[in-house]
Design a protein around this motif. Structure first.
Motif, short mmCIF file in Angstrom:
data_model
loop_
_atom_site.label_atom_id
_atom_site.label_comp_id
_atom_site.label_asym_id
_atom_site.label_seq_id
_atom_site.Cartn_x
_atom_site.Cartn_y
_atom_site.Cartn_z
N GLU A 217 -38.96 18.78 -26.14
CA GLU A 217 -38.19 20.02 -26.25
C GLU A 217 -39.10 21.20 -26.63
O GLU A 217 -38.94 22.31 -26.11
CB GLU A 217 -37.08 19.87 -27.31
CG GLU A 217 -35.99 18.87 -26.96
CD GLU A 217 -35.11 19.33 -25.81
OE1 GLU A 217 -35.10 20.54 -25.50
OE2 GLU A 217 -34.44 18.47 -25.19
N THR B 294 -31.89 31.17 -23.19
CA THR B 294 -32.36 29.81 -22.96
C THR B 294 -33.31 29.39 -24.08
O THR B 294 -33.20 28.28 -24.62
CB THR B 294 -33.09 29.72 -21.59
OG1 THR B 294 -32.17 30.10 -20.57
CG2 THR B 294 -33.59 28.31 -21.32
N LEU C 98 -40.18 25.10 -24.46
CA LEU C 98 -39.84 26.43 -24.96
C LEU C 98 -40.43 27.53 -24.07
O LEU C 98 -39.73 28.45 -23.65
CB LEU C 98 -40.32 26.61 -26.41
CG LEU C 98 -39.57 25.82 -27.48
CD1 LEU C 98 -40.25 25.98 -28.83
CD2 LEU C 98 -38.10 26.29 -27.58
N ASP D 299 -31.29 28.87 -27.26
CA ASP D 299 -30.54 27.61 -27.21
C ASP D 299 -31.45 26.41 -27.45
O ASP D 299 -31.08 25.45 -28.14
CB ASP D 299 -29.83 27.45 -25.86
CG ASP D 299 -28.67 28.43 -25.69
OD1 ASP D 299 -28.25 29.02 -26.70
OD2 ASP D 299 -28.20 28.60 -24.54
N LYS D 300 -32.63 26.45 -26.86
CA LYS D 300 -33.58 25.33 -27.04
C LYS D 300 -34.01 25.22 -28.50
O LYS D 300 -34.15 24.11 -29.04
CB LYS D 300 -34.81 25.54 -26.14
CG LYS D 300 -34.55 25.26 -24.67
CD LYS D 300 -35.78 25.56 -23.83
CE LYS D 300 -35.50 25.32 -22.36
NZ LYS D 300 -36.62 25.76 -21.51
N SER E 233 -38.96 28.65 -20.75
CA SER E 233 -37.75 29.48 -20.71
C SER E 233 -37.98 30.76 -19.91
O SER E 233 -37.04 31.33 -19.36
CB SER E 233 -37.30 29.86 -22.13
OG SER E 233 -37.12 28.71 -22.93
#
Length: 737
Positions: free
Chosen positions: A646, A712, A650, A715-716, A653
């Motif tokens: 994850e 995005t 980043l 949210d990540k 995005s």
């Protein structure tokens, strides 16, 4: 530091171990190793201390001499010998070595070039550097005349117009003053933008040829003693260089696809060379000793405007007048040629599918002692050191790849082809790309980076001693600003600077980070020791290096320690040590700069909706940072693979499938090279391109795309925070879900 202090016991352990590496450093708090659980910090500090005992000035110097003893242009047999030396060195050090061939369109060397005065006198102008008896390298018969790769072929005799630096605004100012370059040969000085745009703008306005020279005001006798007495351009020194200005980086015939060998089953269909939009007019560089023969005979009635006067002892004029005619002839053939990317791999012991990538090109315009091969030599030394540690059982947790790129000088081609070839894998696996082009060219540290990599640079330079001083590299950096190269890079988006920190620049164009960062979205940095340079001249040789770059040869080992520290921390950290808090901080700076650029022609424009989205994201970034600290400080190591995946996503995005309007290959909405200047950086390039057109038509669409990217990322950050058990981020904050 953005982290809260660790437990006192961990600090004591760190302080004890760290004295090995920083015994003479000025007193300060013990280091905090971002991304490591307390139980692993002491082992990492011990490993770094051991790593720092293995550097050798002699080893660095030996590599530099082996790499830089002969001229080695891309495509030459000498460059293939350099390739083989690199591969053999890494193999001996215990690394797996793979060589990736690509068949790309390239010029076949300089071809034929002639520049001469035709009227009022006939006089050929010098296109070669002088021989100096003190510099034995200057007489090698393999050295080329000064030339520009990707010149058009042609033979033009015409009047002359002086166009200052040949920037977009310079050609616009000529038009405003009623000066036409149509049918004329443009004389422009190096600096202000990428040389290819000087040619592009001149051709677009109808010029029949371009001569580019280095002015002594920018890098010559007005700046100090000239070569061979000093490090500045003397009257015969010529800056070679590429002119390639396609709206993508890499092989001109295979945009977006790897130029696999022609005999490979899956080789892509090539574009027709005539359809690519390569320059059609002849272009060549001259030394100022030759340019002066033109400038002193210019007899136009109008002197140049303020800021256009150079350093030669004449009043510079806009036009040469009808009595002055210059001939410019270039014949330069282009053919498909094979280039080779050499990639060394040290497979990670725990997370082999997480890749830390370091790179530097190896082809050069001549010897390449500073550019690029000081970086090559440093990376070879580092592969040897890491090979020794691995053989002793200290293998990195993540995979480390050290990449040596071919064909960077004619247009940043090799790294782009490799990145396109492995785009899907890199998108999933790459943790960071670190570029070390010409990384040991002087004695002053400088760096540019994406936001998430900045803290890594700061912490690594705080952990390494600057030679022959009681300072760390960081402390020396704080007190000395790297000057850069006035004939190459000027003007760009201002870097986002934090109070009390040295300036870390933005990544622009001109080197091998372009494809990893701007096409794929891998967090990237470029770092190195900077100093005086005879950039792209034949004198970038070992004589120059010995005398002016670093006579002590201590900067190579020191830079290896900085690079090795960053590499090992990325490779061994529990959670990848990105700086999460830096995203909103830097974004806010760049959004305000974009707003200012747009308000220059649309005064009521407001970027507040995007700034508000960044403010929401900051809450998630801060919560994620806090959750990470808690996760690490409590010694947790569960879910590392998922969390690091994850974290790696980043930066992606900002990767937008449509790409940028000036070139869809440039997928990052966060950063690109400036499409009007080449070297400079554009932060938030979608908005800056719209501003460069003085347009508002596309702003609603661009704002929606930027908002989506920011959302995005936000949210990540929220997902990562929750994955680490963060309870500080309410689900509603910045979440579109």
């Amino acid at each position: 530091m953005h982290y809260q202090p660790l437990l006192k016991t961990a600090y004591r352990t760190l302080a004890l171990a760290f004295t090995v590496a920083a015994a003479q450093a000025q007193p300060g708090p013990a280091p905090v190793l971002s991304g490591f659980i307390p139980a692993r910090q002491a082992a990492q500090v011990k490993l770094e201390a051991e790593f720092k005992t293995k550097q050798s000035s002699a080893a660095f110097k030996n590599h530099l001499e082996k790499l830089s003893s002969v001229p080695h242009l891309t495509g030459s047999k000498e460059n293939e010998q350099v390739r083989d030396y690199i591969a053999e060195t890494m193999r001996k050090a215990g690394w797996q070595v793979d060589i990736y061939p690509h068949d790309v369109l390239l010029p076949k060397g300089p071809g034929e070039i002639a520049v001469e005065l035709v009227e009022p006198i006939r006089q050929p102008l010098n296109i070669r550097e002088f021989l100096f008896k003190e510099d034995k390298y200057s007489s090698d018969p393999r050295l080329t005349p000064g030339y520009n790769a990707w010149s058009g072929s042609g033979d033009a005799t015409a009047e002359v117009v002086y166009a200052n630096y040949g920037r977009k605004e310079d050609f616009e100012q000529l038009k405003a003053m009623g000066i036409s370059v149509k049918g004329k040969i443009v004389l422009a000085r190096y600096g202000g933008n990428f040389r290819g745009y000087k040619a592009q703008f001149a051709q677009a306005d109808g010029a029949v040829g371009v001569i580019i020279y280095t002015d002594p005001a920018d890098s010559g006798y007005m700046r100090g003693l000239t070569f061979p007495e000093g490090p500045y351009y003397s009257e015969s020194v010529i800056q070679r260089g590429s002119l390639l200005t396609t709206p993508y980086t890499g092989d001109p015939l295979t945009p977006g696809e790897a130029a696999l060998p022609l005999d490979a089953k899956n080789t892509p269909k090539r574009l027709d060379q005539n359809a690519v939009g390569l320059h059609k007019i002849p272009v060549t560089p001259l030394p100022y000793g030759s340019a002066t023969e033109i400038l002193k005979r210019m007899a136009g009635i109008r002197p140049v405007p303020a800021g256009w006067q150079g350093g030669l002892p004449y009043t510079y004029r806009l036009e040469g007048g009808p009595a002055l005619k210059v001939r410019l002839m270039v014949k330069q053939e282009k053919t498909i040629q094979r280039i080779y990317q050499v990639v060394g791999t040290l497979t990670g012991a725990e997370f082999p599918d997480e890749w830390i990538i370091a790179g530097c090109h190896y082809d050069a315009w001549s010897y390449g002692a500073t550019d690029p091969n000081s970086g090559t030599a440093m990376l070879l030394s580092m592969t040897e050191t890491m090979g020794k540690l691995a053989k002793a059982g200290q293998r990195p947790r993540r995979t480390i790849k050290v990449c040596h790129w071919d064909a960077e000088e004619p247009g940043v081609i090799g790294s782009a082809e490799w990145s396109e070839q492995f785009r899907d894998e890199l998108t999933q696996k790459a943790v960071a790309y670190m570029n070390y082009d010409a990384a040991v060219s002087g004695r002053t540290f400088g760096a540019s980076a994406s936001p998430s990599m900045k803290k890594l640079i700061i912490e690594a330079t705080q952990a390494v001693q600057y030679p022959d001083s009681n300072k760390t590299v960081y402390q020396h950096w704080m007190g000395h600003k790297a000057a850069g190269n006035p004939t190459r890079v000027t003007g760009s988006s201002a870097p986002a600077v934090m109070a009390g920190e040295p300036t870390i620049g933005n990544l622009g164009g001109g080197s091998d980070h372009i494809a990893p960062y701007m096409h794929i979205g891998i967090p990237s940095l470029s770092a190195g020791m900077e100093g005086p340079t005879l950039y792209h001249s034949q004198y970038d040789d070992l004589y120059f290096y010995d005398k002016f770059a670093d006579p002590t040869y201590k900067m190579g080992p020191m830079m290896e320690q900085v690079v090795g520290t960053m590499t090992m921390r990325l490779a061994n950290a529990d959670l990848v040590p990105y700086d999460l808090a830096r995203y909103p901080a830097d974004l806010a700076v760049h959004l305000k700069a974009a707003e200012k650029a747009i308000q220059a022609y649309a005064p009521t424009y407001s970027i507040n909706p995007l700034l508000n989205a960044v403010a929401d994201m900051k809450k998630n970034a801060d919560a994620c940072e806090l959750a990470r600290q808690n996760y690490l400080q409590t010694g947790r190591t569960d879910k590392l693979v998922e969390l690091n995946k994850e974290l790696r996503l980043l930066e992606r995005s900002f990767i937008d499938p449509k790409g940028n309007a000036f070139g869809g290959w440039y997928k990052s909405l966060y950063a690109s090279s400036d499409p009007n200047s080449g070297y400079a950086s554009w932060m938030l390039p979608g908005l800056l391109y719209e501003a460069s057109l003085k347009s508002t038509a596309n702003l609603p669409d661009l704002e929606a795309r930027y908002k989506k990217a920011i959302q995005t990322l936000s949210d990540k950050l929220l997902v990562i925070s929750k994955g680490m058990g963060g309870s500080n981020a309410p689900a509603a904050v910045g979440s579109s879900k």
